[in-house]
Scaffold this active site. Structure first.
Site, PDB file in Angstrom:
ATOM      1  N   ARG A   1       0.805  -1.187   0.000  1.00 18.14           N
ATOM      2  CA  ARG A   1       0.000   0.000   0.000  1.00 18.14           C
ATOM      3  C   ARG A   1       0.859   1.267   0.000  1.00 18.14           C
ATOM      4  NH1 ARG A   1      -3.347  -3.654   3.380  1.00 18.14           N
ATOM      5  NH2 ARG A   1      -1.549  -3.646   4.718  1.00 18.14           N
TER       6      ARG A   1
ATOM      7  N   ASP B   1      14.722  -0.877   0.187  1.00 17.58           N
ATOM      8  CA  ASP B   1      15.514  -1.078   1.399  1.00 17.58           C
ATOM      9  C   ASP B   1      16.532  -2.192   1.103  1.00 17.58           C
ATOM     10  OD1 ASP B   1      15.961  -0.627   4.202  1.00 17.58           O
ATOM     11  OD2 ASP B   1      14.698  -2.320   4.705  1.00 17.58           O
TER      12      ASP B   1
END
Ligand code: IMP
Ligand code: MG
Length: 185
Positions: free
Chosen positions: A45, A106
């Site tokens: 999301r 990341d």
């Protein structure tokens, strides 16, 4: 649920800085995809805020679609090498100029797996656009064509990114107070 100020150490990227940079990215993408069949694929999301601002900054015709993934054997932060598709794109990417839109890269594991999957579906071209790049934490190489900001190795929230699903609505990117919030994993 407490107010976000409880968890906010500092504002890392202001609303204005985000909006200025997103306009620049939109202009760059519009130049690069002139005459192409641009399709933006957003990973739910976290990427939603970025997608909706980015698409308003893109001046060439394009479509959007969404997918959701979850990682195997790891929590929300430290993703494993494998991802599971929990919601797939609705439309075919074949012959499309596919641009994957992400909130943050990341370890790189999530996007690397999604790219591998997309490559099997024969898009005309495939690129990555990420708002944030936490490059210090990279474990798996990801080719990134468009980067909003390279950020230090700190847990951030706001502008789509959550703390246990809250605060995605904040218009800026904030750094979390380490004494108040322990990131998953
Ligand atoms: P990856 O490690 O590159 O696979 O990223 C996995 C997911 O971790 C990202 O899509 C984010 O949802 C989440 N993530 C990584 N760093 C942060 C952060 O600082 N704040 C919020 N979510 C993060
Ligand atoms: Mg995420």
């Amino acid at each position: 649920m407490q107010d976000h100020t409880e968890f906010l150490q500092e504002v890392l990227i202001t609303e204005e800085e985000l909006q200025v940079r997103i306009k620049e990215l939109g202009e760059e993408i519009s130049r690069d995809y002139e005459g192409k069949e641009l399709m933006l694929a957003c990973i739910l999301r976290g990427g939603v805020m970025f997608l909706t601002d980015l698409m308003r900054a893109i001046s060439v015709p394009h479509t959007i679609d969404f997918m959701a993934v979850s990682s195997y054997g790891a929590g929300a932060r430290q993703s494993s090498g494998q991802v599971r598709i929990t919601l797939d794109l609705k439309t075919s990417v074949e012959d499309m100029d596919l641009l994957l839109v992400e909130d943050i890269i990341d370890s790189g594991n999530t996007v690397a797996s999604v790219l591998q999957l997309f490559e099997t579906r024969n898009p005309n071209s495939l690129r990555v656009c990420t708002l944030l790049d936490k490059s210090e934490r990279r474990e798996t190489y990801v080719p990134i064509h468009y980067t909003g900001f390279t950020i230090p190795n700190k847990f951030v929230f706001g502008y789509g990114l959550d703390l246990d699903e809250y605060y995605r609505d904040l218009p800026f990117i904030g750094v979390v107070r380490p004494d108040k919030y322990i990131p998953p994993d």
